[in-house]
Every structure is written in C-alpha cells, then in structure tokens.
Design a protein around this motif. Structure first.
Motif, short mmCIF file in Angstrom:
data_model
loop_
_atom_site.label_atom_id
_atom_site.label_comp_id
_atom_site.label_asym_id
_atom_site.label_seq_id
_atom_site.Cartn_x
_atom_site.Cartn_y
_atom_site.Cartn_z
N THR A 47 0.82 -1.22 0.00
CA THR A 47 0.00 0.00 0.00
C THR A 47 0.85 1.26 0.00
O THR A 47 0.34 2.35 -0.25
CB THR A 47 -0.94 0.03 1.22
OG1 THR A 47 -0.16 -0.11 2.42
CG2 THR A 47 -1.95 -1.10 1.15
N ASN A 231 -8.41 7.23 1.73
CA ASN A 231 -7.58 6.03 1.87
C ASN A 231 -7.17 5.86 3.33
O ASN A 231 -7.72 5.04 4.06
CB ASN A 231 -6.36 6.14 0.95
CG ASN A 231 -5.49 4.90 0.99
OD1 ASN A 231 -5.96 3.81 1.32
ND2 ASN A 231 -4.22 5.05 0.68
N ASN A 428 -5.34 1.45 -4.34
CA ASN A 428 -5.48 0.84 -3.02
C ASN A 428 -6.94 0.62 -2.65
O ASN A 428 -7.33 -0.44 -2.15
CB ASN A 428 -4.79 1.70 -1.96
CG ASN A 428 -3.28 1.67 -2.09
OD1 ASN A 428 -2.71 0.70 -2.58
ND2 ASN A 428 -2.62 2.74 -1.66
N ALA A 448 -4.69 -8.44 1.79
CA ALA A 448 -4.05 -7.17 1.41
C ALA A 448 -2.74 -6.98 2.16
O ALA A 448 -1.73 -6.57 1.60
CB ALA A 448 -4.99 -6.01 1.68
#
Length: 523
Positions: A47, A231, A428, A448
């Motif tokens: 990420t 995010n 993301n 993830a």
C-alpha cells in the motif's frame, strides 16, 4: 557559417556529459519501477508502493523551479554539478535503506521513501539544467535537432531501464538498482567539469526563498490530500480538510509573494503568453496521466502475467523503442521545417488511445498484446516529449530560459506527483474493495496485508482459489487506474489545438547571439 560550425562543435563536446546526466535521471526511474515488486517483497508495504515514486517526484517537483532560477541568476555549470552530487548521495542512501547499518528491514520502507525524496531533489536539477544548457548553446530553430537527440536518449534510457532493472533484480540484489547510478554519475560529473564552459554570473539579487518555501508547503499539502484522502483518512476528516486549507492558503501567499519580489521563482508574467500557458497545462496533464499510470505496468506484468523482472523490462521495450524513433524523427522535422504545432496534437491523441487500450487488459491478456498497447502509448509520448520544451523556450527571452525550462518541467513533475499519489489511492481503494467483494472484509484485510510482501514465489504457494481472486483483483484495480488516466490524456490534444505556431528563432538568417523575442500575448 563559421560561427554555426563552431557552435555545433562546442555543443558536441559537452553533449556526452549532458546525455549521461539525462540518462541518470531517466534510467533510475525505470530501473526502480521494474525492481519495485522485489523491493516490496523484502521491505513490505504494497500500500506504500506509490509513495516510493511519489517521494521522488515530489522532491523533483519542489526543487525544479529553484534549480532553474538559481541557474539563471548565478550560472548553470556549478549548479548543475551540485545537483549531480546530491542525486548520487541520494542513490547511495536508497541502496542502504532497510540494511542493518540504518536500522533493519522494519524501518526499510520509511527510509527508502525519505531517501528517494533526497534523490528527487538532485534529479530536479538534472532535467531542467540539461534543457537550459542546450538553450544557452543553441538557438531555437536548431534546437529541435539537439532536443530530438536528447529525447531519443531519454527514450533509450527508458528503453534500457526496465531491462537493466530486470537483470539487476533477477541476478543481483535490488539495491544495485540504485548503486548503478554511481559510475554513470561519476563519468557525467568529470566530463562536464572538464568540458562545459558557460558564462559565470555575479548577480547580487537574492533568491526568492519565501516563494520557494511557500510553494514547497503548498505542493506537499496537495499531494498528501490526494494520497491520504479516502484512503488513510476520510475525505471529510479534520486531517484532510486541514491539509486542503493549508494548500490553498500557502498557494495564495505564494502568488502574492511572486507578484512583489524582484526575481520570482516562477515569474507570473510568463503566463500572459498563450503558448507558454497551454504548454504548462499540457505538461501537467502529460505528467499526471503518464507517470501516474505507467508506475503500475511492472506490477501487472510481474504479478498478473507472471513475467520475471528481466522479462518485465523487455516487455516495456515496445513503448521505449516507439518513443525513441518518433522523437528523433520529430526533432529533425522541426529543424528542417520550423513547424511544430501538429506534433503535440498527434501525441495527445496517441497517448489517449494507448491509455484506453491498456484499460482493457485483464488476467487473460497475453504479453504480446500488452506490448502492442504500450507501443501505441510510446508513439504518443514521442510526439510530445521534446516539443513541449521547445515551444516553452521559444516563448521567452534568453534571460528567462532557465526559468521557462524549470517551470515547464515543474508542471510536468507536479502532474506526475498528483498522478502517482491519486492513482495510488485509487488503486489501493479499488484493490481492497475487490478483495472484500470476493473474500469478505476480514479475509480481504489479511490478503491485502499479506500481499504487501507479494512476489511470484509467494503467489505460487497460495491456494488456487485465493491466488486467482488476488490476481483478478489486482488486474481489475490496475485497469481502473488506466481508465482514470484516459480522462486526463484526452484533454492534451484539445489544448494543443489552440497553440499558436510562432516562427522559431535562430534560423539561417539569425545569429546565435541575437536575443529571442517574447511572443505577444494572445487575446
């Protein structure tokens, strides 16, 4: 004629050093892009992948106007050499990130991001000074030929970068993706120190440090907004709203300062010229779409298509080869005819078509088909890469050559900063959403986080259903990034259509010493 021959000889003496400096900046970006999956596999943090690029582009962006203005005021040679040294120091530090000497792998990604920013500060001086030095030595009518060569070198560096990066990461440690800059930088440093002869300035005008500081704060705040918004923090959170307010306030203060200082970092009067304003906007969109989206191609090739790092580099060759051939052709055509307006229009259309083709990729897309798509993108890039700088330089007086080069580069860089950060946030969010839809929220979070150290060997060990879902999620998320890039790419040819074709200065009847006139502002 004798003067022209002498000038050509002078340029050819320093051209190898300028070419190496250009290679230094371009090669690094492409090598690191290919090495990123291996870097992430060791240091973790999928990420945070976009931040490795964002930090570099942000450092380049905030420093570019300063490098250009200092060069105009105090002479370009020493400023150029200093920027090479800073770039090399940043490269060494990047290669050491995550090592035992600097604290180990736990802090490796944070260290790499910080050191990439230092590397970017040096890179800002490389790009702008190469173009400005060519502008010092060559009048605009002949400049197309030399800038065509430089654009070809940029394409060659982009051409070789993925291949070199793949060979390094497959056969050596990824750290050599940064250490390889040292011998190239050392040769460029020695060549330019010995051969480059430019007039020295003793200007007592002070640098606009207030303007530089305000611009840096404003850009950084804007990039953080696009990176963190939706995010890491909700768009309506106090963190994002505070950063947005800080960006707006410092931008307004910057504009007020620039109107009052004697030597502004970005002279606002340049934007009274229609061509300069259009080229700046085109540069912003070019950086936004190109740097923001291409950053994800090696990830797609190595994870979804299963290519090795070396093969991933080779798969980028169609784009680089197409860009190099077209750049050389366009440079010669501009020198021969003095005409340039059609090229940014054609380039914008080609880039938009390339982005659209890339947006159609999926898990089943074969490598050869991806190669065709990125070749189309490369054709568009080739028409745009050097004509934007040439048009910008032809719009200003000789005394503002450095600041025109730096401002054009600045807008391309800031577009790249926003593109990388915004597309990184889009990727993301989309990736987590896709995983959640396939596996549920709890499993998606685990996948993830586990994907933060994803490499081909780790993928091969996953259960087939999990691996398929992960690859489909990655593919869909990366395709979504290219869909967003289309929206910015299609504006480029629309803006380019309004460029006014002004005769290039310095034709056969004009000497190199004759000053370049500022083209009149369009009504």
């Amino acid at each position: 004629m004798a003067e022209a021959v002498g000038r050509r000889r002078e340029v050819m003496v320093v051209l190898p050093g300028l070419m190496l400096a250009m290679v230094l900046a371009m090669l690094d970006n492409m090598i690191v892009g290919t090495a990123m999956p291996h870097i992430v596999a060791e240091l973790g943090g999928l990420t945070h992948l976009s931040w490795v690029v964002t930090a570099y582009v942000l450092g380049t962006t905030v420093s570019t106007p300063i490098w250009g203005k200092i060069g105009d005021l105090y002479g370009r040679k020493n400023i150029f050499l200093i920027s090479i040294v800073i770039f090399m120091v940043g490269s060494v530090l990047c290669g050491m990130a995550g090592s035992v000497m600097l604290g180990g792998k736990d802090s490796g990604m944070a260290e790499l991001i910080a050191f990439r920013a230092i590397q970017g500060l040096g890179a800002g001086g490389l790009m702008v000074n190469v173009m400005a030095i060519i502008g010092d030595l060559v009048p605009p009518r002949e400049r197309g030929q030399y800038q065509g060569i430089m654009a070809g070198v940029m394409s060659l560096a982009m051409f070789a970068g993925p291949l070199v990066g793949g060979l390094i990461t497959d056969n050596f440690d990824w750290r050599w993706a940064f250490y390889v800059n040292l011998p190239v930088g050392a040769v460029a440093l020695v060549l330019l120190w010995l051969k480059l002869d430019l007039p020295k300035h003793q200007n007592k005008v002070r640098i606009d440090w207030w303007g530089a500081g305000l611009l840096t704060v404003s850009i950084t705040a804007m990039v953080l907004v696009t990176t963190w918004g939706g995010n890491q923090y909700p768009w309506g959170s106090w963190q994002i709203l505070s950063l947005a307010a800080l960006a707006v306030v410092t931008l307004v203060l910057f504009l007020l300062v620039e109107r009052r200082v004697v030597e502004p970092i970005i002279p606002l009067q340049l934007f009274r010229n229609r061509n300069f304003t259009l080229i700046s906007a085109i540069g912003f969109l070019l950086g936004f779409a190109m740097f923001g989206a291409i950053n994800f191609l090696p990830l797609f090739q190595q994870t979804v298509q299963g290519a090795s790092a070396t093969n991933s580099g080779m798969l980028m060759l169609p784009m680089m080869g197409a860009a190099m051939v077209v750049s050389l052709f366009v440079g010669r055509a501009i020198t021969a005819t003095g005409k340039y307006k059609a090229y940014p229009v054609i380039g914008g259309v080609g880039m938009a078509i390339g982005m659209w083709l890339l947006s159609t990729m999926g898990v089943q897309t074969p490598s050869w088909q991806t190669g065709v798509y990125i070749a189309v993108l490369g054709l568009g890039m080739g028409f745009l890469m050097q004509t934007t700088m040439l048009i910008a330089q032809n719009s200003v007086e000789q005394k503002d050559l450095g600041v025109s080069s730096s401002t054009t580069t600045f807008f391309r860089s800031i577009g790249g900063s926003f593109g990388v950060s915004l597309f990184g946030a889009i990727f993301n969010n989309h990736f987590l959403s896709e995983l959640t839809g396939r596996f549920g929220a709890e499993t998606a979070e685990k996948v993830a986080k586990g994907g933060g150290r994803m490499d081909p060997s780790a993928l091969a060990q996953m259960p087939p259903q999990l691996r398929t879902g992960l690859l489909e999620s990655l593919s869909t998320s990366i395709s979504g990034v290219f869909w967003w890039a289309i929206a910015f790419a299609v504006v480029v040819p629309l803006l380019a259509a309004f460029i006014k074709e002004i005769p290039l200065r310095g034709g056969a009847t004009q000497s190199a010493s004759e000053p370049e006139a500022v083209t009149p502002a369009a009504s």
